[in-house]
Design an enzyme around this catalytic site. Structure first.
Site, mmCIF file in Angstrom:
data_model
loop_
_atom_site.group_PDB
_atom_site.id
_atom_site.type_symbol
_atom_site.label_atom_id
_atom_site.label_comp_id
_atom_site.label_asym_id
_atom_site.label_seq_id
_atom_site.Cartn_x
_atom_site.Cartn_y
_atom_site.Cartn_z
ATOM 1 N N ASP A 195 0.721 -1.463 -0.185
ATOM 2 C CA ASP A 195 0.087 -0.473 0.155
ATOM 3 C C ASP A 195 0.872 1.325 0.094
ATOM 4 O O ASP A 195 0.478 1.994 -0.771
ATOM 5 C CB ASP A 195 -1.332 0.040 1.242
ATOM 6 C CG ASP A 195 -2.019 -1.255 1.302
ATOM 7 O OD1 ASP A 195 -2.550 -1.270 0.279
ATOM 8 O OD2 ASP A 195 -2.446 -1.660 2.009
ATOM 9 N N SER A 204 8.571 1.480 5.341
ATOM 10 C CA SER A 204 7.167 1.538 5.684
ATOM 11 C C SER A 204 7.601 0.032 6.758
ATOM 12 O O SER A 204 6.195 -0.159 7.293
ATOM 13 C CB SER A 204 5.744 1.134 4.808
ATOM 14 O OG SER A 204 5.913 0.002 4.181
#
Ligand code: ADP
Length: 296
Positions: A244, A272
């Site tokens: 994402d 991330s």
């Protein structure tokens, strides 16, 4: 600054941790419970917004506490939520049980599956104002296809992250500017289950970016040449949301050209995974810039 329109899902993840998984009919005490904002659409919207994009989201939540909370979270990230409407169906949730490094997950799409093509028509102005339209497959495929049609009508690039893995109709594939699967999603999306992803990379010249975990990403130039950009070396703590983050970053930086956008998306994806949670690890533009400076 890119204007990114995200059409997609908004979920609350409900996470319990236990020492063992309950057997059928068993009740046991867990150790910890937490809620995390999620949904691929919301995650990608947050990733793009943290990286400086001006983000608008179209989606649906329930008329319930989670729905209100999730809209507030998006607004706090600076995302325009005026096209996120309420539904009589409950807000989408993912009920996640974690135990000894394993997980068991039940996703209830709820309001996400109530997002209709008519909702998109009502938000036509959002398509007119966008530089890039980004969608995933946690809302109905008919709605995604209509998003692609509206993007085409307004002459805007349409990016599809085909997750969760679903075989795509040709009518939708034809409307896609850029398909962004991981290696498993690629073969499913192209109706070639079990095929070697390396053989499929040339299928969509100029229209494919494939993520490959710690190995980085591949993209296919318009002349069919496949380019690879290595991933950045980091210590992975939690890989949830890496895809994402990559997608949000790719849309936010696409105006810099494919090579630079993929490089930055790789860096954002790598950052991330260094922190827990899907949205928890998504870097800001300043964090990304610092990381890239340290790497060069
Ligand atoms: P998904 O989570 O959708 O399966 P990937 O696992 O391919 O997606 O990860 C998406 C992107 O995140 C990768 O292309 C890469 O840029 C980055 N990434 C993921 N895992 C790592 C890792 N362990 N180290 C560095 N980068 C990673």
């Amino acid at each position: 600054m890119a204007r990114v329109l995200v059409v997609g899902s908004i979920n609350m993840d409900l996470v319990v941790q236990t020492d063992t998984f309950p057997r059928l009919g068993e009740t046991l005490f867990g150790n910890r419970f937490a809620t995390y904002p999620g949904g691929k659409g919301a995650n990608q919207a947050v990733a793009a917004a943290r990286l400086g994009a001006q983000v608008t989201m179209i989606g649906r939540v329930g008329r319930d506490a989670f729905g209100a909370q999730l809209k507030t979270v998006l607004q706090q990230e600076g995302i325009d939520t005026r096209w996120i409407s309420d539904s009589d169906v409950a807000t989408g949730v993912a009920a996640i049980t974690l135990s000894a490094g394993d997980n068991a997950i039940v996703v209830v799409p709820g309001a996400n599956h109530a997002l209709t093509p008519a909702d998109l028509d009502a938000a036509d102005a959002a398509f007119a104002q966008a530089d890039v339209v980004l969608a995933q497959l946690e809302v109905p495929v008919a709605t995604v296809e209509h998003a692609a049609e509206l993007a085409r009508k307004h002459g805007k690039p349409f990016f599809l992250n085909p997750a969760p893995a679903t075989a795509l109709p040709d009518s939708l594939l034809d409307l896609i500017t850029l398909l962004t699967p991981n290696e498993y999603e690629l073969s499913v999306a192209l109706n070639a289950p079990g095929a070697d992803w390396k053989a499929l990379l040339k299928c969509l010249p100029g229209r494919l970016v494939m993520t490959n975990g710690k190995h980085g990403a591949y993209y296919t130039a318009a002349n069919g040449d496949v380019q690879h950009q290595a991933g950045f070396k980091v210590t992975a703590v939690d890989t949830t949301g890496a895809g994402d983050t990559f997608n949000g970053a790719l849309a936010a930086f696409w105006h810099l050209g494919a090579a630079e956008a993929v490089r930055r998306a790789n860096a954002a994806g790598a950052l991330s995974v260094t922190k827990p949670g899907a949205q928890g690890g998504m870097p800001t533009l300043a964090e990304l810039d610092t990381f890239l400076e340290e790497q060069s």
